[in-house]
Enzyme design. Structure first.
Site, PDB file in Angstrom:
ATOM      1  N   ASN A  10       0.798  -1.223   0.000  1.00  0.00           N
ATOM      2  CA  ASN A  10       0.000   0.000   0.000  1.00  0.00           C
ATOM      3  C   ASN A  10       0.831   1.274   0.000  1.00  0.00           C
ATOM      4  O   ASN A  10       0.291   2.369   0.162  1.00  0.00           O
ATOM      5  CB  ASN A  10      -0.950  -0.001   1.203  1.00  0.00           C
ATOM      6  CG  ASN A  10      -1.753  -1.269   1.279  1.00  0.00           C
ATOM      7  OD1 ASN A  10      -1.535  -2.083   2.163  1.00  0.00           O
ATOM      8  ND2 ASN A  10      -2.646  -1.487   0.327  1.00  0.00           N
ATOM      9  N   VAL A  54       0.993   6.881  -0.418  1.00  0.00           N
ATOM     10  CA  VAL A  54       0.309   5.970   0.501  1.00  0.00           C
ATOM     11  C   VAL A  54      -1.114   5.738   0.020  1.00  0.00           C
ATOM     12  O   VAL A  54      -1.838   6.690  -0.275  1.00  0.00           O
ATOM     13  CB  VAL A  54       0.280   6.560   1.931  1.00  0.00           C
ATOM     14  CG1 VAL A  54      -0.442   5.626   2.884  1.00  0.00           C
ATOM     15  CG2 VAL A  54       1.682   6.863   2.421  1.00  0.00           C
ATOM     16  N   CYS A  55      -1.507   4.473  -0.040  1.00  0.00           N
ATOM     17  CA  CYS A  55      -2.871   4.118  -0.414  1.00  0.00           C
ATOM     18  C   CYS A  55      -3.646   3.823   0.860  1.00  0.00           C
ATOM     19  O   CYS A  55      -3.582   2.728   1.411  1.00  0.00           O
ATOM     20  CB  CYS A  55      -2.866   2.898  -1.332  1.00  0.00           C
ATOM     21  SG  CYS A  55      -4.504   2.486  -1.939  1.00  0.00           S
ATOM     22  N   LEU A  56      -4.335   4.846   1.333  1.00  0.00           N
ATOM     23  CA  LEU A  56      -5.171   4.730   2.522  1.00  0.00           C
ATOM     24  C   LEU A  56      -6.470   5.463   2.210  1.00  0.00           C
ATOM     25  O   LEU A  56      -6.434   6.662   1.885  1.00  0.00           O
ATOM     26  CB  LEU A  56      -4.452   5.357   3.733  1.00  0.00           C
ATOM     27  CG  LEU A  56      -5.155   5.275   5.079  1.00  0.00           C
ATOM     28  CD1 LEU A  56      -5.332   3.815   5.511  1.00  0.00           C
ATOM     29  CD2 LEU A  56      -4.357   6.029   6.130  1.00  0.00           C
ATOM     30  N   ASP A  91      -6.007  -3.417  -2.463  1.00  0.00           N
ATOM     31  CA  ASP A  91      -5.985  -2.025  -2.933  1.00  0.00           C
ATOM     32  C   ASP A  91      -4.534  -1.553  -2.989  1.00  0.00           C
ATOM     33  O   ASP A  91      -4.135  -0.677  -2.230  1.00  0.00           O
ATOM     34  CB  ASP A  91      -6.826  -1.165  -1.978  1.00  0.00           C
ATOM     35  CG  ASP A  91      -7.073   0.235  -2.520  1.00  0.00           C
ATOM     36  OD1 ASP A  91      -6.878   0.452  -3.738  1.00  0.00           O
ATOM     37  OD2 ASP A  91      -7.441   1.122  -1.727  1.00  0.00           O
TER      38      ASP A  91
END
Length: 183
Positions: free
Chosen positions: A102, A109-111, A142
């Protein structure tokens, strides 16, 4: 309408020349970030660093997980809070290069709460816990680093080996990672 623009320009010009001892008003973003920081409830695996104590809109978060794949690592995130905060989320980048599904190699950052699920009710504490959770439970569904996500889904043991190798400092595939271990 023209008078409004003229007054606005005069006010802006006055601010640029100096306010002659008057204190500059804090923006809504500055007021909100002061509140968020004063209410920050950091877990013992996290710490903040304010390189410029007068600038609360730019700071670092250090996460040192004590369990999971990333145990004993030290990961630094740069927070940049914009003038539209809390209506827009802060910009968060990971300054530590990390092998993670992520977090890409550029530190993005994939949040979800930093993107489409952000709303003004959320705060810095929400982001801290979201980032910490990414280290406890990486989400291969994701990903930003698709290679790491694929390996996590197909071969957890290889993924764990790659994480440890990257954290010790070394190559994973063609990418070199600096050591980020605490010990």
């Amino acid at each position: 309408m023209i008078k409004l623009f003229t007054l606005k320009q005069q006010k802006k010009d006055g601010e640029q020349k100096g306010s002659g001892g008057q204190q500059k008003k804090a923006s809504a973003a500055q007021l909100r970030i002061q509140k968020d920081i004063s209410e920050l409830n950091l877990p013992n695996t996290c710490a903040t660093d304010f390189p410029d104590p007068d600038d609360l809109l730019n700071f670092k978060l250090i996460i040192s997980p004590d369990e999971g794949f990333y145990r004993d690592g030290r990961f630094v995130f740069n927070f940049r809070v914009g003038s539209n905060y809390p209506h827009e989320p802060p910009k968060v980048k990971c300054a530590t290069q990390v092998y993670h599904p992520n977090i890409d190699l550029e530190g993005n950052v994939c949040l979800n709460i930093l993107r489409e699920d952000w709303n003004p009710v959320l705060n810095i504490n929400s982001i801290v816990y979201g980032l910490q959770f990414l280290f406890l439970e990486p989400n291969p569904e994701d990903p930003l680093n698709k290679e790491a996500a694929d390996i996590l889904q197909t071969n957890r043991r290889q993924f764990e080996y790659n994480v440890k190798k990257a954290m010790r400092g070394g190559y994973v595939g063609e990418t070199y990672f600096e050591c980020c271990l605490l010990k």
